[in-house]
Design a protein around this motif. Structure first.
Motif, PDB file in Angstrom:
ATOM      1  N   SER A  46       0.805  -1.228   0.000  1.00  0.00           N
ATOM      2  CA  SER A  46       0.000   0.000   0.000  1.00  0.00           C
ATOM      3  C   SER A  46       0.837   1.276   0.000  1.00  0.00           C
ATOM      4  O   SER A  46       0.337   2.325  -0.397  1.00  0.00           O
ATOM      5  CB  SER A  46      -0.925   0.031   1.218  1.00  0.00           C
ATOM      6  OG  SER A  46      -0.171   0.057   2.410  1.00  0.00           O
ATOM      7  N   PHE A  47       2.116   1.205   0.459  1.00  0.00           N
ATOM      8  CA  PHE A  47       2.796   2.463   0.773  1.00  0.00           C
ATOM      9  C   PHE A  47       4.313   2.336   0.575  1.00  0.00           C
ATOM     10  O   PHE A  47       5.078   2.408   1.548  1.00  0.00           O
ATOM     11  CB  PHE A  47       2.456   2.807   2.244  1.00  0.00           C
ATOM     12  CG  PHE A  47       2.695   4.209   2.681  1.00  0.00           C
ATOM     13  CD1 PHE A  47       3.145   5.195   1.819  1.00  0.00           C
ATOM     14  CD2 PHE A  47       2.460   4.575   4.010  1.00  0.00           C
ATOM     15  CE1 PHE A  47       3.351   6.490   2.247  1.00  0.00           C
ATOM     16  CE2 PHE A  47       2.666   5.866   4.467  1.00  0.00           C
ATOM     17  CZ  PHE A  47       3.111   6.825   3.574  1.00  0.00           C
ATOM     18  N   PRO A  48       4.743   2.192  -0.692  1.00  0.00           N
ATOM     19  CA  PRO A  48       6.187   2.019  -0.939  1.00  0.00           C
ATOM     20  C   PRO A  48       7.023   3.210  -0.454  1.00  0.00           C
ATOM     21  O   PRO A  48       8.210   3.062  -0.175  1.00  0.00           O
ATOM     22  CB  PRO A  48       6.275   1.913  -2.473  1.00  0.00           C
ATOM     23  CG  PRO A  48       4.906   1.622  -2.950  1.00  0.00           C
ATOM     24  CD  PRO A  48       3.949   2.146  -1.927  1.00  0.00           C
ATOM     25  N   GLU A  49       6.393   4.397  -0.333  1.00  0.00           N
ATOM     26  CA  GLU A  49       7.137   5.612   0.023  1.00  0.00           C
ATOM     27  C   GLU A  49       7.294   5.775   1.532  1.00  0.00           C
ATOM     28  O   GLU A  49       7.905   6.745   2.003  1.00  0.00           O
ATOM     29  CB  GLU A  49       6.396   6.859  -0.502  1.00  0.00           C
ATOM     30  CG  GLU A  49       6.087   6.864  -1.990  1.00  0.00           C
ATOM     31  CD  GLU A  49       4.784   6.146  -2.368  1.00  0.00           C
ATOM     32  OE1 GLU A  49       4.217   5.409  -1.521  1.00  0.00           O
ATOM     33  OE2 GLU A  49       4.338   6.300  -3.517  1.00  0.00           O
ATOM     34  N   PHE A  50       6.763   4.829   2.325  1.00  0.00           N
ATOM     35  CA  PHE A  50       6.656   5.000   3.779  1.00  0.00           C
ATOM     36  C   PHE A  50       7.968   5.438   4.444  1.00  0.00           C
ATOM     37  O   PHE A  50       8.039   6.479   5.113  1.00  0.00           O
ATOM     38  CB  PHE A  50       6.150   3.687   4.404  1.00  0.00           C
ATOM     39  CG  PHE A  50       6.211   3.641   5.902  1.00  0.00           C
ATOM     40  CD1 PHE A  50       5.317   4.367   6.671  1.00  0.00           C
ATOM     41  CD2 PHE A  50       7.174   2.880   6.559  1.00  0.00           C
ATOM     42  CE1 PHE A  50       5.366   4.329   8.061  1.00  0.00           C
ATOM     43  CE2 PHE A  50       7.238   2.826   7.941  1.00  0.00           C
ATOM     44  CZ  PHE A  50       6.330   3.560   8.689  1.00  0.00           C
ATOM     45  N   GLU A  51       9.036   4.654   4.246  1.00  0.00           N
ATOM     46  CA  GLU A  51      10.261   4.938   4.999  1.00  0.00           C
ATOM     47  C   GLU A  51      10.918   6.245   4.542  1.00  0.00           C
ATOM     48  O   GLU A  51      11.446   7.009   5.355  1.00  0.00           O
ATOM     49  CB  GLU A  51      11.240   3.763   4.881  1.00  0.00           C
ATOM     50  CG  GLU A  51      12.155   3.731   6.084  1.00  0.00           C
ATOM     51  CD  GLU A  51      13.186   2.609   6.055  1.00  0.00           C
ATOM     52  OE1 GLU A  51      13.359   1.961   5.001  1.00  0.00           O
ATOM     53  OE2 GLU A  51      13.824   2.407   7.090  1.00  0.00           O
ATOM     54  N   GLU A  52      10.822   6.502   3.233  1.00  0.00           N
ATOM     55  CA  GLU A  52      11.398   7.745   2.696  1.00  0.00           C
ATOM     56  C   GLU A  52      10.718   8.959   3.365  1.00  0.00           C
ATOM     57  O   GLU A  52      11.377   9.957   3.698  1.00  0.00           O
ATOM     58  CB  GLU A  52      11.130   7.738   1.196  1.00  0.00           C
ATOM     59  CG  GLU A  52      11.732   8.870   0.413  1.00  0.00           C
ATOM     60  CD  GLU A  52      11.170   8.872  -1.017  1.00  0.00           C
ATOM     61  OE1 GLU A  52      10.941   7.776  -1.584  1.00  0.00           O
ATOM     62  OE2 GLU A  52      10.936   9.978  -1.534  1.00  0.00           O
TER      63      GLU A  52
END
Ligand code: S3P
Length: 425
Positions: free
Chosen positions: A413-419
Motif C-alpha cells: 500500500s505504501f512504498p514511500e513509507f520509509e522515505e
C-alpha cells in the motif's frame, strides 16, 4: 527482508505529502474501465495492490497508459473482454471483491486468483448476495480461486450483517448491470468512495442513512484526481503524537467522513491535531493535517460505528494507545481477523514481545497504556503491510532497537513509507 528501527533522537519536523488513497485508486481504474471514453487519472497509487487492479483491467481489454509515474490515461469503449488467463489479484481483497461484482454481469467467464493470504480470506460474503442476484460463482469452499460465470443479473434488496465497503461496492457494481434496482443496507456506514465516485460519474444512485440504491446506469467518463490516503497518513499521525518534540504537517490527506475515525479517536485521546485548508477534489474531501507531540494522551473505548471508520488504522492505534494513560478498549472489530493477517492475534503476539501490555479479546483488544516500549525483539509482519508499518512506528520510541521481518510487504500500500519518515527526521 529484516528491517531494524532505532529510537529517534529528536522529534519529527517539516512537511510531507501523503501518496494516493488505495481505495480510491482501485475504484478510479475500475470505474473508468467500464465507462465509455477517455480520461486522465492523476496521482494514482504506487502500491502493488492498485497495480494488481490496473493489470487486470489491461487484461480485460482496457487501454491504460502511464503519462508519468503517477498519471495515467484510461481509454475504453465501456465493454470488457474475456481474459484467457486467470486474473491475478495478488494480495488485494478490494480488487477481488469489487471486480467480482463487475464480472458477474458480463457475457463471459473469468477466473480470479490471488496469493496465499488472499486465498484464505472469506468470499462467501460476496458470493451469497451475488448468487441472490442470479450470479453463478464457483469457489474453493468460499475462498479464491473464484470462477465467475458471467450472465444476466437481477436487482435485490439486501441487508448485510457486515459494515464492509468491499461487499457493498461489489453489490452496487453488480447492480449497475442488473435488471431493476438494487438496494444495499449495512449496519453502520462503511467507506463510501464507491457511492461518491459513481455519483461523480453520473450513475443513477441514491443514499439514505445506511442504505444505497442503484439503478442500471451508463457511466460518464471524467478525469479523476486522487486524494492522499488517510490510512497511510495514520502512521504519521500516530508517530507525531508519540515521538517527543514532533510538530509537522501532512499535506493532501483525504478527509472523507467515513474514513476519519483515526482523527476523531486521536482527538478523543487528547491528541494535538488540526485540520488546515479543507478542500474538495473529484467528489472527496481533502485537507492538510498538523500533528504535534501530545504528552497528555488518555485511553478510550473504540467500538460500534467507530470501527468501519478506522478499521485499517487499528494496528497503529494500538501503538498510540500504548502511550495513553489508562485503558484503551477496542470492541466489535472481529472482522480484523479476516484481513491480510488475523490482525487481532498477530498484533497482540508481536506487540507483547516489545513490552506493550495488550490482551486479545474475541472482537478486539485491551491495552493498558503509558508504559515505555522496551523493544529489543524481532517482530514478524505475517506478510501484512499495515502490521509492518505499525511496528516501525513503535520502533521510533522503543528503548532498544526492534527488527521487523517481512518489511518489504509495505509495498502493498505504501512504498514511500520509509522515505517519508526520513523526510521528517
Ligand atoms: C476497503 C474496505 C475495507 C478496508 C480495505 C479497503 C475498500 O475492507 O479494510 O483495506 O477499499 O473498500 P472491508 O470492506 O472488508 O472492511
Amino acid at each position: 527482508m529484516l528491517k531494524t528501527v532505532q529510537k529517534l533522537k529528536k522529534g519529527l519536523r517539516g512537511e510531507i505529502t501523503i501518496p494516493a488513497d488505495k481505495s480510491v485508486s482501485h475504484r478510479a481504474v475500475m470505474f473508468s474501465s467500464i465507462a465509455k471514453g477517455e480520461c486522465v487519472i492523476k496521482n494514482f497509487s504506487s502500491g502493488v495492490d492498485c497495480h494488481s487492479t490496473l493489470n487486470i483491467f489491461k487484461q480485460l481489454g482496457t487501454n491504460i497508459e502511464f503519462i508519468d509515474e503517477k498519471t495515467l490515461t484510461v481509454k475504453s469503449d465501456g465493454n470488457l473482454r474475456k481474459s484467457l488467463s486467470p486474473l491475478d489479484a495478488g494480495n488485494s481483497g478490494t480488487t477481488t471483491r469489487l471486480i467480482s461484482g463487475i464480472l458477474a454481469g458480463q457475457n463471459f467467464d473469468s477466473v480470479i486468483i490471488g496469493d496465499e493470504s488472499l486465498s484464505k480470506r472469506p468470499m462467501k460474503r460476496i458470493i451469497e448476495p451475488l448468487t441472490l442476484m442470479g450470479a453463478n460463482i464457483e469457489s474453493v469452499d468460499g475462498h479464491a480461486p473464484l470462477t465467475i460465470h458471467g450472465g444476466k443479473l437481477r436487482g435485490i434488496n439486501y441487508s448485510s450483517k457486515l459494515a464492509s465497503a468491499q461487499v457493498k461496492s461489489c453489490i452496487l457494481l453488480a447492480g449497475l448491470k442488473a435488471e431493476g434496482s438494487t438496494t444495499y443496507t449495512e449496519p453502520y456506514v462503511s467507506r463510501n468512495h464507491t457511492e461518491l465516485m459513481l455519483k461523480y460519474l453520473e450513475a443513477d444512485i441514491k443514499t439514505e442513512d445506511s442504505s444505497v440504491t442503484i439503478y442500471p446506469s451508463e457511466l460518464t467518463t471524467k478525469d479523476i484526481s486522487i486524494v492522499g490516503d488517510i490510512s497511510s497518513a495514520a502512521f504519521f499521525i500516530v508517530a507525531g503524537l508519540i515521538v517527543q518534540g514532533s510538530d509537522f504537517i501532512i499535506k493532501n490527506v483525504g478527509l472523507n467522513p467515513t474514513r476519519t475515525g483515526i482523527i476523531d479517536v486521536a482527538e478523543r485521546m487528547n491528541g494535538r491535531i488540526n485540520i488546515l485548508d479543507k478542500r474538495f477534489e473529484s467528489g472527496e474531501d481533502v485537507g492538510d493535517v498538523r500533528i504535534q507531540y501530545s504528552d497528555n494522551l488518555k485511553g478510550c473505548v473504540i467500538e460500534g460505528d467507530d470501527i468501519p471508520r478506522l478499521i485499517d488504522e487499528l494496528p497503529v492505534i494500538a501503538v498510540l494507545a500504548s502511550q495513553a494513560e489508562g485503558q484503551t478498549i477496542v470492541k466489535n472489530a472481529e472482522d480484523l481477523r479476516n484481513k491480510e493477517s488475523d490482525r487481532i492475534k498477530c498484533l497482540v503476539s508481536e506487540l507483547t514481545k516489545i513490552g506493550i501490555d495488550i490482551a486479545e479479546t474475541y472482537d478486539g483488544f485491551i491495552i493498558n497504556g503509558k508504559k515505555n516500549i522496551k523493544g529489543g525483539a524481532e517482530l514478524e509482519s505475517y506478510h501484512d503491510h499495515r502490521l509492518a508499518m505499525s511496528f516501525y512506528i513503535a520502533g521510533l520510541i522503543a528503548e532498544k532497537e526492534i527488527a521487523i521481518n517481512g518489511f518489504e510487504w509495505t509495498k502493498i500500500s505504501f512504498p514511500e513509507f520509509e522515505e517519508l519518515v526520513y523526510n521528517l527526521s
